[in-house]
Design a protein around this motif. Structure first.
Motif, PDB file in Angstrom:
ATOM      1  N   SER A 277       0.829  -1.204   0.000  1.00  0.00           N
ATOM      2  CA  SER A 277       0.000   0.000   0.000  1.00  0.00           C
ATOM      3  C   SER A 277       0.867   1.259   0.000  1.00  0.00           C
ATOM      4  CB  SER A 277      -0.936   0.005   1.214  1.00  0.00           C
ATOM      5  OG  SER A 277      -0.199   0.052   2.422  1.00  0.00           O
ATOM      6  N   TYR A 278       2.007   1.237   0.687  1.00  0.00           N
ATOM      7  CA  TYR A 278       2.888   2.403   0.683  1.00  0.00           C
ATOM      8  C   TYR A 278       3.519   2.609  -0.695  1.00  0.00           C
ATOM      9  CZ  TYR A 278       2.570   2.098   5.789  1.00  0.00           C
ATOM     10  OH  TYR A 278       2.116   2.060   7.081  1.00  0.00           O
ATOM     11  N   ARG A 279       3.834   1.523  -1.384  1.00  0.00           N
ATOM     12  CA  ARG A 279       4.420   1.660  -2.727  1.00  0.00           C
ATOM     13  C   ARG A 279       3.419   2.184  -3.737  1.00  0.00           C
ATOM     14  NH1 ARG A 279       7.248  -2.861  -0.962  1.00  0.00           N
ATOM     15  NH2 ARG A 279       5.541  -4.246  -1.536  1.00  0.00           N
ATOM     16  N   GLU A 280       2.163   1.770  -3.621  1.00  0.00           N
ATOM     17  CA  GLU A 280       1.177   2.126  -4.625  1.00  0.00           C
ATOM     18  C   GLU A 280       0.446   3.430  -4.321  1.00  0.00           C
ATOM     19  OE1 GLU A 280       0.624   0.620  -7.509  1.00  0.00           O
ATOM     20  OE2 GLU A 280       2.289  -0.717  -7.037  1.00  0.00           O
ATOM     21  N   ALA A 281       0.528   3.926  -3.098  1.00  0.00           N
ATOM     22  CA  ALA A 281      -0.193   5.150  -2.744  1.00  0.00           C
ATOM     23  C   ALA A 281       0.424   6.354  -3.441  1.00  0.00           C
ATOM     24  CB  ALA A 281      -0.175   5.351  -1.235  1.00  0.00           C
ATOM     25  N   ALA A 282      -0.434   7.239  -3.933  1.00  0.00           N
ATOM     26  CA  ALA A 282       0.056   8.495  -4.505  1.00  0.00           C
ATOM     27  C   ALA A 282       0.595   9.407  -3.416  1.00  0.00           C
ATOM     28  CB  ALA A 282      -1.071   9.188  -5.271  1.00  0.00           C
ATOM     29  N   LEU A 283       0.008   9.314  -2.220  1.00  0.00           N
ATOM     30  CA  LEU A 283       0.465  10.116  -1.083  1.00  0.00           C
ATOM     31  C   LEU A 283       0.084   9.384   0.195  1.00  0.00           C
ATOM     32  CD1 LEU A 283       1.834  12.912  -0.571  1.00  0.00           C
ATOM     33  CD2 LEU A 283      -0.452  13.803  -0.121  1.00  0.00           C
ATOM     34  N   ILE A 284       0.932   9.511   1.230  1.00  0.00           N
ATOM     35  CA  ILE A 284       0.695   8.902   2.534  1.00  0.00           C
ATOM     36  C   ILE A 284       0.721  10.020   3.560  1.00  0.00           C
ATOM     37  CG2 ILE A 284       1.477   7.151   4.172  1.00  0.00           C
ATOM     38  CD1 ILE A 284       3.208   6.073   1.737  1.00  0.00           C
ATOM     39  N   THR A 285      -0.304  10.080   4.406  1.00  0.00           N
ATOM     40  CA  THR A 285      -0.397  11.157   5.389  1.00  0.00           C
ATOM     41  C   THR A 285      -0.401  10.574   6.796  1.00  0.00           C
ATOM     42  OG1 THR A 285      -2.817  11.159   5.176  1.00  0.00           O
ATOM     43  CG2 THR A 285      -1.593  12.737   3.840  1.00  0.00           C
ATOM     44  N   PRO A 286       0.771  10.387   7.409  1.00  0.00           N
ATOM     45  CA  PRO A 286       0.815   9.962   8.805  1.00  0.00           C
ATOM     46  C   PRO A 286       0.315  11.068   9.716  1.00  0.00           C
ATOM     47  CG  PRO A 286       3.007  10.552   8.047  1.00  0.00           C
ATOM     48  CD  PRO A 286       2.104  10.620   6.839  1.00  0.00           C
ATOM     49  N   GLY A 287      -0.190  10.680  10.877  1.00  0.00           N
ATOM     50  CA  GLY A 287      -0.712  11.649  11.827  1.00  0.00           C
ATOM     51  C   GLY A 287       0.327  12.186  12.781  1.00  0.00           C
ATOM     52  N   SER A 288       1.567  11.692  12.689  1.00  0.00           N
ATOM     53  CA  SER A 288       2.628  12.158  13.569  1.00  0.00           C
ATOM     54  C   SER A 288       3.951  11.668  13.018  1.00  0.00           C
ATOM     55  CB  SER A 288       2.426  11.638  14.997  1.00  0.00           C
ATOM     56  OG  SER A 288       2.528  10.223  15.024  1.00  0.00           O
ATOM     57  N   THR A 289       5.032  12.233  13.544  1.00  0.00           N
ATOM     58  CA  THR A 289       6.361  11.763  13.162  1.00  0.00           C
ATOM     59  C   THR A 289       6.595  10.344  13.642  1.00  0.00           C
ATOM     60  OG1 THR A 289       7.169  14.034  13.291  1.00  0.00           O
ATOM     61  CG2 THR A 289       8.819  12.303  13.297  1.00  0.00           C
ATOM     62  N   HIS A 290       5.982   9.981  14.768  1.00  0.00           N
ATOM     63  CA  HIS A 290       6.074   8.610  15.282  1.00  0.00           C
ATOM     64  C   HIS A 290       5.535   7.622  14.252  1.00  0.00           C
ATOM     65  CE1 HIS A 290       5.753   5.190  17.977  1.00  0.00           C
ATOM     66  NE2 HIS A 290       4.463   5.122  17.743  1.00  0.00           N
ATOM     67  N   ALA A 291       4.344   7.883  13.712  1.00  0.00           N
ATOM     68  CA  ALA A 291       3.780   7.011  12.677  1.00  0.00           C
ATOM     69  C   ALA A 291       4.613   7.071  11.407  1.00  0.00           C
ATOM     70  CB  ALA A 291       2.336   7.418  12.379  1.00  0.00           C
ATOM     71  N   ARG A 292       5.157   8.228  11.101  1.00  0.00           N
ATOM     72  CA  ARG A 292       5.970   8.389   9.887  1.00  0.00           C
ATOM     73  C   ARG A 292       7.218   7.498   9.934  1.00  0.00           C
ATOM     74  NH1 ARG A 292       6.781  13.711   6.646  1.00  0.00           N
ATOM     75  NH2 ARG A 292       8.536  13.201   5.295  1.00  0.00           N
ATOM     76  N   ARG A 293       7.840   7.403  11.113  1.00  0.00           N
ATOM     77  CA  ARG A 293       9.029   6.558  11.228  1.00  0.00           C
ATOM     78  C   ARG A 293       8.694   5.098  10.955  1.00  0.00           C
ATOM     79  NH1 ARG A 293      10.278  10.018  15.750  1.00  0.00           N
ATOM     80  NH2 ARG A 293       9.321   8.495  17.162  1.00  0.00           N
ATOM     81  N   TRP A 294       7.561   4.628  11.457  1.00  0.00           N
ATOM     82  CA  TRP A 294       7.136   3.256  11.171  1.00  0.00           C
ATOM     83  C   TRP A 294       6.938   3.056   9.670  1.00  0.00           C
ATOM     84  CZ3 TRP A 294       5.719  -1.303  13.808  1.00  0.00           C
ATOM     85  CH2 TRP A 294       5.965  -1.291  15.188  1.00  0.00           C
TER      86      TRP A 294
END
Length: 587
Positions: A277-294
């Motif tokens: 899903s991360y490879r195919e998504a046009a954009l990914i919007t994490p809700g925090s830097t913590h989620a972004r690191r994962w």
């Protein structure tokens, strides 16, 4: 534009914050049309009914990830069934081989170790393993779309044997090589439930094919319809994760008592699905830097990550926040003893045990201190009962004199009771709000306390440090002494606590309001649709001739995200000498 909102266990059923932010988003964008494609996790979810939907939600489609699977069409002949089964097994073996991992699985570390998995990066789940997973997944989806649902095949003996063969193949981890029949049956059943979105009747031109954008509001199975819409129709996919769905799945598997073998297979499924899903998504919007690191460790491209904080209703807490500002450095009205407040849903992850032991140390230094534990419904009743028992042992009823009835300095109250009729009243009932968790994603209760202008003491977990900034005290988790020292520091310095509370309210109003969140997604929707337009087949009239102007015209201007197209053949012929464009090309 038409937005397909993809949810799992949330909107339009959930009443909690998980569904509330979706409702705020939809209501904040009345100029768009929304269609909700909801995956239901449990019977309890549906029993609560749907929330009241705004007019811009045109329709709701739902699919169950629980209970008995839907029945497959049994009208096919024997030859057709055999051909369908052969095609199914080809794709399912690819999927099962990717889950088992083979030699590549060793790089991922322990499958049920959350921290180890996060630190492993994409090494053990990329390359050929990710390709095999995608090949099997999309192959099953195409089979389902062409020949009907797959639930019967996914639970069949043939699927069970294919899964067993994959686990016993050379190079798999020793843990999977010894998997038993009971564990294989459990794993096959849970995989069938996770793959039910493949069999949903949503992949038609008048369903997801009519959407301009698919917005998956969580990771996990909610991204499956978006992945298939992109594959079948070219619909761009937006993935939003306020909590890390992969991490939640791992913790849920461990808490459910599943065997290590089953957890290993399910972990691989969710890990590979997240990566796809991360490879195919046009954009990914994490809700925090913590989620972004994962997400980055799971293979998300940094160039397609954009942090958007969840929007919360500041108006609910405006009265409490304004009262805190007006009070300034004065003690809050309504109580004279220094008071700590904890607000939330009681469960082991909140570590109320450590808070009670910390308060024991606080009482020795400040005999007049009090602790109010204000909880909402839906927690773990046995854990709350254990906390009550510990509080009774640590703090027996005390009386000020010989004629006063004794009472405990620790009180357990439910929000909605006379002492805290509203959530804002709960936060306003103390001098300092405490968060003692050992596990957190995005700490919503902390943001609510900030809206109320309260000073906070929090453990350093999840996105706590990012949310607080410099407006509160942060201590290590599982450290009652550090928690007690920080609380005492603020209780003994009310002026400092008031300054921190005022700064926290300003920070929350700047970063975490509904208006800011809705504005961010309004821009994201327009950007994605502009850069990734859906190419639909032209509409035909009764004679099979394309209807003129049935689709709006689109201008493709070369830019940062639009490749420069080659010049047409008629513009490449040699031009006479002296032509103002050297080289003979117009473009």
């Amino acid at each position: 534009m038409r937005i397909a909102l993809l949810t799992e266990g949330g909107y339009p059923y959930a009443r909690g914050e998980g569904g509330a932010w979706c409702d705020r988003l939809v209501r904040g964008l009345p100029g768009h049309e929304f269609e909700v494609y909801a995956l239901s996790r449990s019977e309890r979810t549906e029993a609560g009914g749907r929330v009241e939907l705004p007019s811009q939600v045109r329709r709701v489609r739902s699919e169950r990830l629980w209970g008995a699977p839907p029945e497959d069409d049994g009208t096919r002949g024997r030859a057709a069934r055999r051909a369908r089964r052969h095609r199914f097994l080809h794709h399912y073996r690819e999927l099962a081989a990717a889950l088992a991992g083979g030699d590549e699985g060793s790089a991922a570390g322990c499958a049920d170790d959350v921290i180890g998995l996060a630190g492993a990066g994409a090494d053990g789940y990329g390359g050929a393993r990710a390709d095999r997973f995608a090949s099997g997944l999309y192959g099953l989806a195409e089979l389902s779309r062409e020949e009907g649902g797959l639930s019967g095949l996914l639970r069949s003996e043939h699927a069970l044997r294919a899964l067993e063969d994959a686990c016993r193949a050379p190079g798999v981890r020793p843990l999977l090589a010894t998997v038993g029949v009971a564990d294989l049956l459990t794993a096959a059943e849970l995989l069938e439930r996770a793959l039910r979105p493949l069999s949903a009747p949503w992949y038609e031109p008048d369903e997801l094919g009519a959407a301009d954008l698919c917005h998956a509001v969580s990771g996990g199975p909610a991204t499956l319809p978006g992945l298939l819409a992109k594959r079948f129709f070219g619909t761009p996919l937006l993935v939003t994760e306020y909590g890390v769905r992969l991490r939640e799945a791992l913790l849920a598997h461990r808490a459910s008592g599943l065997s290590a073998e089953v957890r290993a297979l399910l972990t691989a499924f969710h890990r590979l699905l997240a990566g796809e899903s991360y490879r195919e998504a046009a954009l990914i919007t994490p809700g925090s830097t913590h989620a972004r690191r994962w997400q980055e460790r799971c293979g998300a491209d940094r160039s397609r990550l954009r942090t958007v904080y969840p929007g919360m209703e500041a108006a609910r807490f405006a009265r409490a926040g304004e009262a805190a500002e007006a009070a300034g450095a004065d003690a809050p009205a309504g109580h004279t003893d220094p008071t700590l407040t904890w607000v939330g849903r009681p469960d082991p992850a909140k570590d109320l045990i450590a808070l009670l032991h910390a308060f024991d140390a606080i009482r020795k230094a400040e005999p007049g201190a009090r602790l109010r534990i204000l909880h909402v419904r839906g927690g773990v009743d046995s854990y709350l009962a254990g906390c009550r028992t510990l509080a009774a042992q640590l703090f027996p009823d005390e009386a000020q004199d010989a004629v006063t009835v004794g009472e405990s300095p620790v009180t357990f109250e439910e929000i909605g009771s006379p002492g805290a009729p509203q959530l804002a009243d709960a936060y306003a009932s103390g001098d300092v709000v405490v968060l003692s968790s050992i596990v957190e994603g995005f700490p919503l209760s902390l943001v609510e306390a900030m809206f109320c202008g309260r000073a906070t003491v929090s453990t350093d977990v999840g996105a706590v440090r990012e949310v607080i900034g410099g407006t509160g005290l942060v201590v290590p988790p599982r450290n009652p002494k550090a928690l007690a020292d920080a609380c005492l520091a603020l209780l003994r310095e009310p002026e400092r606590a008031a300054r921190l509370g005022a700064a926290a309210r300003e920070r929350a109003l700047e970063l975490f309001t509904v208006e800011r969140c809705v504005g961010a997604f309004r821009e994201i929707y327009l950007e994605l649709v502009a850069h990734c337009p859906v190419r639909r087949e032209p509409q035909l009239d009764t004679d099979g001739v394309p209807r003129p102007f049935s689709e709006p015209a689109e201008a493709h201007v070369p830019g940062r995200l639009t490749p420069l197209l080659p010049a047409p053949t008629w513009a490449r012929r040699p031009q006479p000498a002296g032509f103002p464009f050297p080289g003979g090309d117009l473009v």
